[in-house]
Enzyme design. Structure first.
Site, short mmCIF file in Angstrom:
data_model
loop_
_atom_site.label_atom_id
_atom_site.label_comp_id
_atom_site.label_asym_id
_atom_site.label_seq_id
_atom_site.Cartn_x
_atom_site.Cartn_y
_atom_site.Cartn_z
N SER A 93 0.82 -1.22 0.00
CA SER A 93 0.00 0.00 0.00
C SER A 93 0.85 1.27 0.00
O SER A 93 0.32 2.36 0.13
CB SER A 93 -0.88 0.00 1.25
OG SER A 93 -0.07 -0.29 2.36
N THR A 213 1.87 6.99 0.40
CA THR A 213 0.95 5.89 0.06
C THR A 213 0.88 5.66 -1.44
O THR A 213 1.16 6.57 -2.24
CB THR A 213 -0.47 6.26 0.57
OG1 THR A 213 -1.33 5.13 0.43
CG2 THR A 213 -1.08 7.42 -0.19
N ARG A 223 -6.85 9.25 -9.84
CA ARG A 223 -7.44 9.50 -8.52
C ARG A 223 -6.33 9.90 -7.52
O ARG A 223 -5.27 9.30 -7.45
CB ARG A 223 -8.15 8.24 -8.04
CG ARG A 223 -8.81 8.35 -6.65
CD ARG A 223 -7.92 7.86 -5.54
NE ARG A 223 -8.63 7.73 -4.27
CZ ARG A 223 -8.04 7.47 -3.12
NH1 ARG A 223 -6.73 7.33 -3.06
NH2 ARG A 223 -8.75 7.35 -2.01
N THR A 246 -5.63 7.61 7.91
CA THR A 246 -5.51 6.47 7.00
C THR A 246 -6.93 5.99 6.72
O THR A 246 -7.85 6.30 7.47
CB THR A 246 -4.63 5.36 7.61
OG1 THR A 246 -4.51 4.28 6.67
CG2 THR A 246 -5.21 4.83 8.91
N GLY A 247 -7.09 5.25 5.65
CA GLY A 247 -8.43 4.77 5.32
C GLY A 247 -8.94 5.40 4.04
O GLY A 247 -8.16 5.94 3.25
N1 ASP Z 1 -5.89 7.24 2.68
C1 ASP Z 1 -5.33 6.57 1.54
C2 ASP Z 1 -6.06 6.95 0.31
O1 ASP Z 1 -7.28 7.06 0.34
C3 ASP Z 1 -5.40 5.11 1.63
C4 ASP Z 1 -4.65 4.54 2.73
O2 ASP Z 1 -4.74 4.97 3.88
O3 ASP Z 1 -3.92 3.60 2.43
O4 ASP Z 1 -5.43 7.08 -0.70
#
Ligand code: ASP
Length: 341
Positions: A93, A213, A223, A246-247
């Site tokens: 990720s 990320t 995106r 995160t998320g």
């Molecule tokens: N917050 C990140 C995103 O939406 C995803 C993640 O936390 O891995 O790109």
């Protein structure tokens, strides 16, 4: 009956009034007394402290800690730590080995911020192993906060970064499998988050932070998530505290998540209370939303006293903590609702 703190505050205001009068006669140094009294009773500040999201935060924290203790500036130490998951193909990720978008392209988002509110950010960057380092260069070497896409790549190349293929055979295999059904429904705690976000209170009591990320797996090409957006994926105010997310980035952007956590701390909330309140706000705004099915968000926060917390919408979120008192360890975040994989 007023408590001791109220009494001290009143005493401080009295002192301030006296100071302004006396100050006219040349005794301006009494102003310092006012500051001290307003801070009473002063909490013991714990520093340095470093916190980072998820299990891959632990090796990142260890590296950052080592660099910080060796006397490196905060941003250099953060960069050094975050480069570890960026270069690790097993972290699916972040950076190299990250899940690609639906066109099979690994596109990266990152940002970094210091205690003077200097920020650098890159979004939709391709072919560069260490977006956190490019974000730091944006902060240091450009008049801007954010560079994106082809422009970010051109800038990185001009700064001497090397272009390379970040799609590992494992991620390519998973992408081809995903293409068989091509349904965008990120798997909670696996495909829709694992950004590394790191917050630091350094030895001088200054805050700094970073995020890096590859974003949500199987996202549309182009995106950009919350992670490179100052105020969404990361925010800090050196007078107050720092927060990171995160998320599902869309939910964090819709609510200006990290900025709001910091603002709640400014109003006197603890890091835990602030993370919880914003997570619940996100839940309330999304409970009838199409994204709710796969919505997970988590926040970490750190205040100027070195107090920290993590909180997530669904269970399964943890974060790494490093301090002198207990060394490096993982802590499970509290959560609003449980979630079984
Ligand atoms: N917050 C990140 C995103 O939406 C995803 C993640 O936390 O891995 O790109």
């Amino acid at each position: 009956m007023s408590n001791r703190r109220d009494f001290i505050k009143k005493a401080a205001l009295g002192a301030a009034a006296v100071t302004s009068v006396v100050g006219l006669s040349g005794f301006a140094e009494k102003e310092d007394v006012k500051e001290d009294l307003l801070e009473f009773p002063s909490k013991k500040v714990k520093k340095p402290v470093i916190i980072s999201t998820w299990n891959h935060g632990l090796p990142a924290n260890q590296e950052t800690w080592k660099e910080l203790k060796a006397g490196k500036p905060a941003l250099d130490a953060i960069e050094a730590g975050m480069k570890i998951p960026e270069a690790d193909p097993n972290v699916r990720s972040v950076g190299y080995g990250g899940y690609p978008d639906r066109e099979g392209k690994v596109t990266l988002d990152a940002c970094i911020m210091d205690h003077n509110s200097n920020c650098g950010s890159v979004s939709f960057l391709q072919g560069i192993m260490h977006p956190i380092s490019v974000a730091k260069k944006v902060l240091q070497n450009t008049p801007h906060v954010m560079l994106s896409g082809q422009g970010a790549l051109q800038f990185a190349l001009s700064e001497g970064f090397k272009e390379e293929n970040l799609l590992t055979p494992e991620s390519e295999k998973d992408w081809k499998k995903w293409l068989e059904e091509s349904k965008y429904k990120p798997v909670i705690n696996i495909e829709n988050h694992d950004t590394i976000s790191m917050l630091m209170l350094d030895q001088d009591g200054n805050l700094a932070g970073g995020c890096t990320t590859s974003g949500a797996a199987w996202k549309m090409h182009g995106r950009v998530g919350d992670s490179p957006i100052i105020g969404a994926g990361l925010f800090l105010d050196n007078e107050v505290g720092a927060a990171a997310a995160t998320g599902l980035g869309e939910a964090v952007i819709r609510t200006a998540g990290s900025a709001m956590v910091v603002e709640l701390m400014r109003q006197g909330k603890s890091p835990f209370e602030a993370c919880k309140e914003i997570t619940e706000r996100i839940y309330n705004k999304h409970k009838n939303h199409k994204d709710m099915e796969y919505l997970q968000v988590g926040f970490i926060a750190l205040n100027k006293n070195g107090e920290h917390a993590g909180y997530s919408l669904r269970s399964g979120f943890n974060y790494a903590v490093s301090d002198d008192e207990k060394g490096h360890r993982m802590e499970d975040a509290k959560f609003k609702m449980s979630w079984d994989k």
